[in-house]
Write a protein that holds these residues in place. Structure first.
Motif, short mmCIF file in Angstrom:
data_model
loop_
_atom_site.label_atom_id
_atom_site.label_comp_id
_atom_site.label_asym_id
_atom_site.label_seq_id
_atom_site.Cartn_x
_atom_site.Cartn_y
_atom_site.Cartn_z
N LEU A 57 0.84 -1.20 0.00
CA LEU A 57 0.00 0.00 0.00
C LEU A 57 0.88 1.25 0.00
O LEU A 57 0.55 2.26 -0.63
CB LEU A 57 -0.93 -0.01 1.21
CG LEU A 57 -2.01 -1.09 1.18
CD1 LEU A 57 -2.78 -1.15 2.49
CD2 LEU A 57 -2.98 -0.85 0.02
N HIS A 58 2.01 1.19 0.71
CA HIS A 58 2.99 2.28 0.72
C HIS A 58 3.46 2.57 -0.71
O HIS A 58 3.44 3.71 -1.16
CB HIS A 58 4.14 1.87 1.64
CG HIS A 58 5.35 2.74 1.58
ND1 HIS A 58 5.78 3.49 2.65
CD2 HIS A 58 6.23 2.99 0.58
CE1 HIS A 58 6.87 4.15 2.29
NE2 HIS A 58 7.17 3.86 1.05
N GLU A 59 3.86 1.51 -1.41
CA GLU A 59 4.34 1.68 -2.80
C GLU A 59 3.23 2.25 -3.68
O GLU A 59 3.47 3.10 -4.54
CB GLU A 59 4.84 0.36 -3.37
CG GLU A 59 6.08 -0.19 -2.71
CD GLU A 59 7.25 0.78 -2.71
OE1 GLU A 59 7.39 1.53 -3.68
OE2 GLU A 59 8.00 0.79 -1.72
N LEU A 60 2.01 1.75 -3.48
CA LEU A 60 0.90 2.25 -4.29
C LEU A 60 0.63 3.72 -3.99
O LEU A 60 0.17 4.47 -4.86
CB LEU A 60 -0.36 1.40 -4.05
CG LEU A 60 -0.29 0.00 -4.66
CD1 LEU A 60 -1.54 -0.80 -4.31
CD2 LEU A 60 -0.13 0.05 -6.18
N PHE A 152 11.80 4.37 9.30
CA PHE A 152 12.88 3.84 8.47
C PHE A 152 12.92 4.53 7.11
O PHE A 152 13.98 4.94 6.64
CB PHE A 152 12.69 2.32 8.30
CG PHE A 152 13.77 1.66 7.51
CD1 PHE A 152 15.06 1.58 8.02
CD2 PHE A 152 13.52 1.14 6.26
CE1 PHE A 152 16.08 0.99 7.30
CE2 PHE A 152 14.52 0.54 5.52
CZ PHE A 152 15.81 0.47 6.05
N ASN A 153 11.76 4.68 6.50
CA ASN A 153 11.73 5.28 5.17
C ASN A 153 12.07 6.76 5.16
O ASN A 153 12.47 7.30 4.14
CB ASN A 153 10.36 5.07 4.51
CG ASN A 153 10.28 3.73 3.82
OD1 ASN A 153 10.93 3.52 2.82
ND2 ASN A 153 9.51 2.82 4.37
N MET A 154 11.88 7.41 6.31
CA MET A 154 12.17 8.84 6.35
C MET A 154 13.63 9.16 6.69
O MET A 154 14.00 10.32 6.81
CB MET A 154 11.21 9.57 7.32
CG MET A 154 9.77 9.62 6.83
SD MET A 154 9.59 10.26 5.15
CE MET A 154 9.87 12.01 5.44
N MET A 160 15.94 5.86 0.18
CA MET A 160 14.83 6.03 1.10
C MET A 160 14.01 7.25 0.68
O MET A 160 14.55 8.19 0.09
CB MET A 160 15.35 6.27 2.53
CG MET A 160 16.36 5.28 3.00
SD MET A 160 15.57 3.72 3.24
CE MET A 160 16.94 2.79 3.83
N ASP A 161 12.74 7.23 1.05
CA ASP A 161 11.88 8.35 0.71
C ASP A 161 12.40 9.64 1.34
O ASP A 161 12.30 10.71 0.75
CB ASP A 161 10.46 8.07 1.19
CG ASP A 161 9.88 6.85 0.51
OD1 ASP A 161 10.28 6.59 -0.65
OD2 ASP A 161 9.06 6.16 1.12
N GLY A 162 12.96 9.52 2.55
CA GLY A 162 13.51 10.70 3.22
C GLY A 162 14.58 11.38 2.39
O GLY A 162 14.71 12.60 2.39
ZN LIG Z 1 8.55 4.70 -0.18
#
Ligand SMILES: [Zn+2]
Length: 369
Positions: A57-60, A152-154, A160-162
């Motif tokens: 869902l994150h990727e979507l 983690f992603n930030m 990373m998305d961050g």
């Molecule tokens: Zn991401």
């Protein structure tokens, strides 16, 4: 993609599961089984499957945000280490990249918030991190996992998305090329710290560090390529000395040409000089093995090769080449005849030349114009 199963598609994006992910689930189930019997195995596997549903869902979230800006995504693949969305590109505008990068973690924030609201007062904050404790409710563990996913992603390091958020924010002030350079350096700094921490605490961090380090250098190289391409023309970067094959050529002729030249992609050109297709080394060898040297090249060549005019801007051609993952792009003159080729490899060479030149040359662009 090989070794992955399709689960269907959502809005033109295919959802795939890599075989290693299924093996990973089996492996986890076995570990849970040994620790607590069949019930633990089921609970553990369901929990991990739900965590990966949140990852999907994150990727979507990224995929649908990107689609708003006209960026398509071919597929999302679930790997044991997470999900990867194969987006065509990142939007150029920093504000758009910012929204695309934040859309993924935002999904996990929403999931965590809904679960926490639903759990209400019955929640003990300590339970959020007790992932391996079977007495803690599934909802609490899942909320905890989503919070971990966001944190983690930030981390402000590519991929990373961050890292993308950081780059987008920097780009609003110092421009795209400089922002990527800065964000990539910061990402590599994080990679070094992770590596040191990994040696002392957890070897998984070393793997993540290598991943971040490579992604950061890749990202920096791409940004550099875009910066070099800006202001240059296709004719500045194209290969002009190359061998082409006629429409009556056979795969055996192509194999001869492969050996005699350093080329790995051969354009097929008709009598009027127009590009009909391209035969790559891999397809050539495959055709040679399966169908023999007498096979006409017209039957095995790749036909979806686009052409660009020699006077076109280089950055549009670079985008064509990298987004569609093409082996080569044809370059034509005013009459539509093939006069040049553009490959990723020769763009790389152009970049090497460009970065080796003194800054004064780069600034005035005397070399390329
Ligand atoms: Zn991401």
């Amino acid at each position: 993609m090989r070794w992955s199963l399709s689960l269907g598609s959502i809005g033109g994006t295919e959802i795939r599961i890599h075989v290693t992910f299924l093996l990973f689930l089996v492996w986890l189930a076995a570990i849970y089984y040994r620790a607590g019997g069949p019930e633990a195995a089921w609970q553990g596997t369901i929990f991990i499957a739900l965590v990966f549903l949140c990852v999907l869902l994150h990727e979507l979230g990224h995929v649908f945000a990107a689609r708003r800006y006209g960026v398509k995504t071919r597929d999302v693949t679930l790997w044991p280490f997470g999900g990867i969305a194969s987006m065509e590109r990142m939007p150029e505008k920093p504000s758009q990249e910012l929204i695309v990068a934040l859309a993924g973690p935002a999904v996990n924030v929403v999931i965590a918030a809904v679960l926490l609201l639903w759990l209400g007062t019955s929640l003990d904050p300590q339970n959020l991190t007790a992932i391996e404790n079977p007495t803690v409710s599934l909802a609490a563990k899942l909320a905890g996992a989503n919070i971990v996913l966001v944190l983690f992603n930030m981390i402000p390091a590519f991929p990373m998305d961050g890292g993308r958020v950081l780059r987008a924010l920097l780009a609003m002030h110092v421009g795209n090329a400089r922002a990527t350079e800065l964000a990539a350096s910061i990402g590599q700094g994080f990679a070094v710290v992770f590596c040191i921490l990994g040696i002392f605490y957890n070897p998984v961090l070393i793997i993540i560090a290598v991943f971040i380090f490579l992604a950061a250098s890749g990202e920096a190289a791409q940004a550099q390529l875009r910066a070099v391409a800006q202001g240059a023309l296709v004719s500045d970067a194209m290969i002009t000395k190359f061998q082409s094959l006629g429409t009556s050529a056979r795969v055996g002729d192509a194999a001869d040409a492969l050996i005699r030249t350093t080329q790995t992609e051969f354009p097929i050109v008709d009598e009027s000089g127009r590009l009909r297709g391209v035969l790559t080394r891999d397809t050539m060898i495959k055709a040679l093995k399966e169908r023999g040297p007498d096979t006409p090249v017209l039957e095995v060549m790749q036909t979806d090769i686009p052409t660009v005019p020699a006077r076109a801007k280089l950055d549009t051609a670079v985008r064509l080449l990298t987004e569609k993952e093409l082996p080569v792009v044809g370059v034509t003159d005013a009459e539509g005849r093939l006069v040049g080729l553009l490959t990723v490899e020769n763009l790389g060479e152009m970049m090497m030349v460009h970065t080796a030149l003194p800054k004064t040359y780069r600034a005035s662009e005397r070399f390329f114009r």
